[in-house]
Structures are given as C-alpha cells and as structure tokens.
Write a protein that holds these residues in place. Sequence first.
Motif, PDB file in Angstrom:
ATOM      1  N   PRO A  43      36.330  35.324  27.889  1.00 50.54           N
ATOM      2  CA  PRO A  43      36.824  35.148  29.219  1.00 50.54           C
ATOM      3  C   PRO A  43      35.661  35.786  30.170  1.00 50.54           C
ATOM      4  O   PRO A  43      34.835  36.677  29.726  1.00 50.54           O
ATOM      5  CB  PRO A  43      38.019  35.869  29.473  1.00 50.54           C
ATOM      6  CG  PRO A  43      38.055  37.106  28.544  1.00 50.54           C
ATOM      7  CD  PRO A  43      37.380  36.597  27.258  1.00 50.54           C
ATOM      8  N   TRP A  44      35.838  35.064  31.353  1.00 47.19           N
ATOM      9  CA  TRP A  44      34.476  35.483  32.343  1.00 47.19           C
ATOM     10  C   TRP A  44      34.643  36.682  32.793  1.00 47.19           C
ATOM     11  O   TRP A  44      33.639  37.582  33.051  1.00 47.19           O
ATOM     12  CB  TRP A  44      34.583  34.277  33.324  1.00 47.19           C
ATOM     13  CG  TRP A  44      34.445  33.062  33.086  1.00 47.19           C
ATOM     14  CD1 TRP A  44      33.953  32.340  32.131  1.00 47.19           C
ATOM     15  CD2 TRP A  44      35.053  31.749  34.103  1.00 47.19           C
ATOM     16  NE1 TRP A  44      33.934  31.226  32.109  1.00 47.19           N
ATOM     17  CE2 TRP A  44      34.647  30.778  33.334  1.00 47.19           C
ATOM     18  CE3 TRP A  44      35.660  31.781  34.910  1.00 47.19           C
ATOM     19  CZ2 TRP A  44      34.758  29.394  34.026  1.00 47.19           C
ATOM     20  CZ3 TRP A  44      35.835  30.569  36.060  1.00 47.19           C
ATOM     21  CH2 TRP A  44      35.564  29.420  35.271  1.00 47.19           C
ATOM     22  N   SER A  45      35.853  37.192  32.786  1.00 43.77           N
ATOM     23  CA  SER A  45      36.333  38.678  33.181  1.00 43.77           C
ATOM     24  C   SER A  45      37.591  38.974  32.589  1.00 43.77           C
ATOM     25  O   SER A  45      38.331  38.106  32.370  1.00 43.77           O
ATOM     26  CB  SER A  45      36.280  38.777  34.682  1.00 43.77           C
ATOM     27  OG  SER A  45      36.596  40.057  35.159  1.00 43.77           O
ATOM     28  N   ASP A  46      37.836  40.105  32.455  1.00 46.73           N
ATOM     29  CA  ASP A  46      39.172  40.888  32.145  1.00 46.73           C
ATOM     30  C   ASP A  46      40.023  40.787  33.140  1.00 46.73           C
ATOM     31  O   ASP A  46      41.196  41.437  33.298  1.00 46.73           O
ATOM     32  CB  ASP A  46      38.984  42.240  31.497  1.00 46.73           C
ATOM     33  CG  ASP A  46      38.394  43.323  32.383  1.00 46.73           C
ATOM     34  OD1 ASP A  46      37.603  42.874  33.483  1.00 46.73           O
ATOM     35  OD2 ASP A  46      38.418  44.396  31.902  1.00 46.73           O
ATOM     36  N   HIS A  47      39.589  40.403  34.523  1.00 48.54           N
ATOM     37  CA  HIS A  47      40.112  40.510  35.752  1.00 48.54           C
ATOM     38  C   HIS A  47      40.459  39.040  36.055  1.00 48.54           C
ATOM     39  O   HIS A  47      39.457  38.173  35.837  1.00 48.54           O
ATOM     40  CB  HIS A  47      39.503  41.279  36.873  1.00 48.54           C
ATOM     41  CG  HIS A  47      39.770  42.538  36.666  1.00 48.54           C
ATOM     42  ND1 HIS A  47      40.918  43.473  37.505  1.00 48.54           N
ATOM     43  CD2 HIS A  47      39.303  43.626  35.722  1.00 48.54           C
ATOM     44  CE1 HIS A  47      40.607  44.814  37.125  1.00 48.54           C
ATOM     45  NE2 HIS A  47      39.746  44.840  36.224  1.00 48.54           N
ATOM     46  N   CYS A  48      41.301  38.584  36.747  1.00 48.07           N
ATOM     47  CA  CYS A  48      41.648  37.224  37.597  1.00 48.07           C
ATOM     48  C   CYS A  48      40.857  37.618  39.150  1.00 48.07           C
ATOM     49  O   CYS A  48      40.816  38.977  39.311  1.00 48.07           O
ATOM     50  CB  CYS A  48      42.795  36.904  37.528  1.00 48.07           C
ATOM     51  SG  CYS A  48      43.679  36.512  35.750  1.00 48.07           S
ATOM     52  N   GLY A  49      40.631  36.560  39.453  1.00 47.80           N
ATOM     53  CA  GLY A  49      40.142  36.583  41.028  1.00 47.80           C
ATOM     54  C   GLY A  49      41.264  36.390  41.854  1.00 47.80           C
ATOM     55  O   GLY A  49      42.646  35.970  41.533  1.00 47.80           O
ATOM     56  N   LEU A  50      41.094  36.696  43.218  1.00 48.01           N
ATOM     57  CA  LEU A  50      41.947  36.498  44.080  1.00 48.01           C
ATOM     58  C   LEU A  50      41.422  35.624  45.259  1.00 48.01           C
ATOM     59  O   LEU A  50      40.331  36.145  45.797  1.00 48.01           O
ATOM     60  CB  LEU A  50      42.817  37.777  44.590  1.00 48.01           C
ATOM     61  CG  LEU A  50      43.494  38.503  43.948  1.00 48.01           C
ATOM     62  CD1 LEU A  50      44.173  39.894  44.318  1.00 48.01           C
ATOM     63  CD2 LEU A  50      44.896  37.852  43.438  1.00 48.01           C
ATOM     64  N   ARG A  51      42.179  34.632  45.679  1.00 42.05           N
ATOM     65  CA  ARG A  51      41.660  33.992  47.044  1.00 42.05           C
ATOM     66  C   ARG A  51      42.565  33.859  48.124  1.00 42.05           C
ATOM     67  O   ARG A  51      43.950  33.723  47.977  1.00 42.05           O
ATOM     68  CB  ARG A  51      41.532  32.559  46.835  1.00 42.05           C
ATOM     69  CG  ARG A  51      40.986  31.643  48.035  1.00 42.05           C
ATOM     70  CD  ARG A  51      40.898  30.291  47.888  1.00 42.05           C
ATOM     71  NE  ARG A  51      39.848  29.988  47.116  1.00 42.05           N
ATOM     72  CZ  ARG A  51      39.662  29.233  45.856  1.00 42.05           C
ATOM     73  NH1 ARG A  51      40.820  28.871  45.327  1.00 42.05           N
ATOM     74  NH2 ARG A  51      38.755  29.037  45.190  1.00 42.05           N
ATOM     75  N   CYS A  52      42.462  34.527  49.274  1.00 43.62           N
ATOM     76  CA  CYS A  52      43.437  34.921  50.423  1.00 43.62           C
ATOM     77  C   CYS A  52      42.951  34.149  51.684  1.00 43.62           C
ATOM     78  O   CYS A  52      41.517  34.275  52.003  1.00 43.62           O
ATOM     79  CB  CYS A  52      43.370  36.339  50.636  1.00 43.62           C
ATOM     80  SG  CYS A  52      44.648  36.634  51.806  1.00 43.62           S
ATOM     81  N   THR A  53      43.759  33.343  52.293  1.00 41.41           N
ATOM     82  CA  THR A  53      43.376  32.882  53.531  1.00 41.41           C
ATOM     83  C   THR A  53      44.232  33.442  54.550  1.00 41.41           C
ATOM     84  O   THR A  53      45.470  33.737  54.485  1.00 41.41           O
ATOM     85  CB  THR A  53      43.686  31.220  53.548  1.00 41.41           C
ATOM     86  OG1 THR A  53      42.739  30.631  52.596  1.00 41.41           O
ATOM     87  CG2 THR A  53      43.282  30.622  54.941  1.00 41.41           C
ATOM     88  N   PHE A  54      43.470  34.051  55.611  1.00 40.54           N
ATOM     89  CA  PHE A  54      44.191  34.613  56.657  1.00 40.54           C
ATOM     90  C   PHE A  54      43.762  34.517  57.987  1.00 40.54           C
ATOM     91  O   PHE A  54      42.477  33.683  58.345  1.00 40.54           O
ATOM     92  CB  PHE A  54      44.038  36.138  56.487  1.00 40.54           C
ATOM     93  CG  PHE A  54      42.408  36.656  56.365  1.00 40.54           C
ATOM     94  CD1 PHE A  54      41.981  37.273  57.665  1.00 40.54           C
ATOM     95  CD2 PHE A  54      41.709  36.583  55.340  1.00 40.54           C
ATOM     96  CE1 PHE A  54      40.562  37.342  57.817  1.00 40.54           C
ATOM     97  CE2 PHE A  54      40.454  36.917  55.411  1.00 40.54           C
ATOM     98  CZ  PHE A  54      39.699  37.360  56.679  1.00 40.54           C
ATOM     99  N   THR A  55      44.360  34.765  59.187  1.00 43.55           N
ATOM    100  CA  THR A  55      43.925  34.419  60.582  1.00 43.55           C
ATOM    101  C   THR A  55      43.898  35.745  61.290  1.00 43.55           C
ATOM    102  O   THR A  55      44.786  36.571  61.088  1.00 43.55           O
ATOM    103  CB  THR A  55      45.059  33.727  61.086  1.00 43.55           C
ATOM    104  OG1 THR A  55      45.481  32.336  60.649  1.00 43.55           O
ATOM    105  CG2 THR A  55      45.023  33.477  62.539  1.00 43.55           C
ATOM    106  N   ILE A  56      42.696  36.021  61.624  1.00 43.82           N
ATOM    107  CA  ILE A  56      42.379  36.901  62.807  1.00 43.82           C
ATOM    108  C   ILE A  56      43.099  36.470  64.150  1.00 43.82           C
ATOM    109  O   ILE A  56      42.698  35.408  64.790  1.00 43.82           O
ATOM    110  CB  ILE A  56      40.732  37.180  63.110  1.00 43.82           C
ATOM    111  CG1 ILE A  56      40.363  37.654  61.560  1.00 43.82           C
ATOM    112  CG2 ILE A  56      40.725  38.150  64.077  1.00 43.82           C
ATOM    113  CD1 ILE A  56      39.013  37.881  61.902  1.00 43.82           C
TER     114      ILE A  56
END
Length: 323
Positions: free
Chosen positions: A310-323
């Motif tokens: 696998p590319w990594s032993d971790h998954c990535g996280l995508r987060c959309t937020f508003t300031i």
Amino acid sequence: MVANRLSRTLSAFNHSTRTWAPIPLGNAQSQVRQRLSLTSRNLDTWTQKLSLTSWNIDAFSSRPVSRAKHILSHILDGSKSSDIIFLQEVTSDVWASLLDDARVRAAFLATDAKDQTLFEDVPFATMMLLSSGCFASGLDFQKEGDGIEGGGKLLGYVSRMTLPSKYRRDALYVDIIPPTASGTVFRLINVHLDSLGDTLHYRAQQMEILANVLREPRCSGGIIAGDFNAISPEDDGLVDKNELVDAWVALHGTDPDGATWGVGVERRDGLGPGRLDKVAMMGLKVEEMEVLRPGSIEVPRPGDKSVEVPWSDHCGLRCTFTI
C-alpha cells in the motif's frame, strides 16, 4: 508549559532561476495594516472555505519515494482540490522528490524548501504545501494594486515548535491573516504526535501545548491536523479535554468508517483499525470530511516475484472547513 520555537520560512519556486526562494515574512500585525490600507472598501465580515488534506506517508515501508508520488497524485489529480496539504513521516529523499515535482513547483508554497536541518537527528519530518493561488505571500500583496481584490489570504509567520517528546517530535504551523481583521490570525498546525503506548503522557502534554497555541493573543483559532497516534481510549479523550472540536465526530459521530490505520490488514499484534489521524478545530466550522484510502504499488522480490504494497499504512484525511 514552555516549548521552544524555531522561525522558518515559506518558499516559492522561482522559475527564472529554477530554485526555491524563501519568502520574507515580516510582522503579521503591520502586514495586515498595510494590506488594509491598499483598499478603500470597508469589509465588515469575511468568510472563506478551504480544503485540507493530511496524510502520514509511511517512512519505513519499501519504495517511499514512489509511494509518496502516488499519494501526491491522488491528492492533486482527484475531483476535489486541496488548498492545504499536511504530510507526516517525510524522509529527506521524499522531501527532495516532492520539491522537484513540477506540479508542486508550479502551484504551491512549501515549508523548509531550502533548509535540510529539519532532518537533523530524526529519520523523518513534517512538511506543509500551501496553494500559491489561494494564499498570498508578503511579496505578493506588495505588488498588487488592491490587496483584497487581487490576492488571497496573507501568510504570516511560519514556525516549528519543539515539543516534549521521546522521539524529538515538533509542531509545524503557519498563520493565516484575514484581510478584514487587524491583528487577528488563524493557525494551521501540522503534527505527528509521539508513537506507541508508553508515550501517552507525552501526547497529553503535546495536545495541551498545541491547544494553547490556538488560544494565544491575537489568534482566533485554527486547525491541528495530522497523525495524533490516538491508540487508546485515553487518547480519544484528549481533543475534548482541551476543548477542541473533533471534525470527524462533529460530522459523522462514532462512524467506524473513520479508521485511518490498520484498515484492511491483519496485524500480528492483534491491533484492529484505529482512528489515529485526526483534525481538531477551534473557531472554525467543518463542512465536509472524508477518509482517503491508499492504493498499492508492486515491489519486486527475489525470484522474479513481486508483492503489492500500500502507498502507506495510514489513510489520508480530506477536510473542508470555513473560517
């Protein structure tokens, strides 16, 4: 608690000289005053939606450079763009490869692009990429006719904060200066907290320090994201204990699909999937969040054999937020 801070720089790729050139970053408060003076418009409110992707890219498995390139492609070539990229477990070879990537050179500002001292006495480090189309540097706004109409958010100080740690971990952060609030910043903090079960006391100290960074004078909040190494129930309570918002829980509750480590593999130590990677917030609103599953590459083995890694032993996280 006191943690030492090392001032860093953001760098932009200079196509005329084919090098990464550091961006001079001055006093944040004076920059805001100058930026506001460039426009006669008085904007009482300002909101901005941003997207952040965080990924521990796994320093120790085979072919780290190839795996990192696949992760970068997955982040950049998907249907959803990322304004901010946090990476953890970046080795010096991976660091050099990412800085040499044409897509990164064309579209991002990079931390520590001219300084390999971040790898002194450590096997890997954190790295941050910020969209140059979204964020303006100290030089950018000086060249614009209108500091608000013509450019993005202004970037302030970039720092590495040393933390109490068994493994010499630190926190990499940058200030975002809104165009309408003099003296106010929001902070983006990229972290890789201490690993394994015997360092819970370090992770507790680290989270307390980082939460206090978001409460410093003139800071109106921000994001702490990355590998929290949250391997125990006590770890899961650290975000709440420090009065931060766990972005995944805010949107999805305790949905088991939020696991980012040990997903789809059978481990010899018997540990099951865990939500080791997190996004914690203060003063922001989370809009969307998803787990990014890694693909795999073939790694040759003796005897004309190969295995899927696998590319990594971790998954990535995508987060959309508003300031």
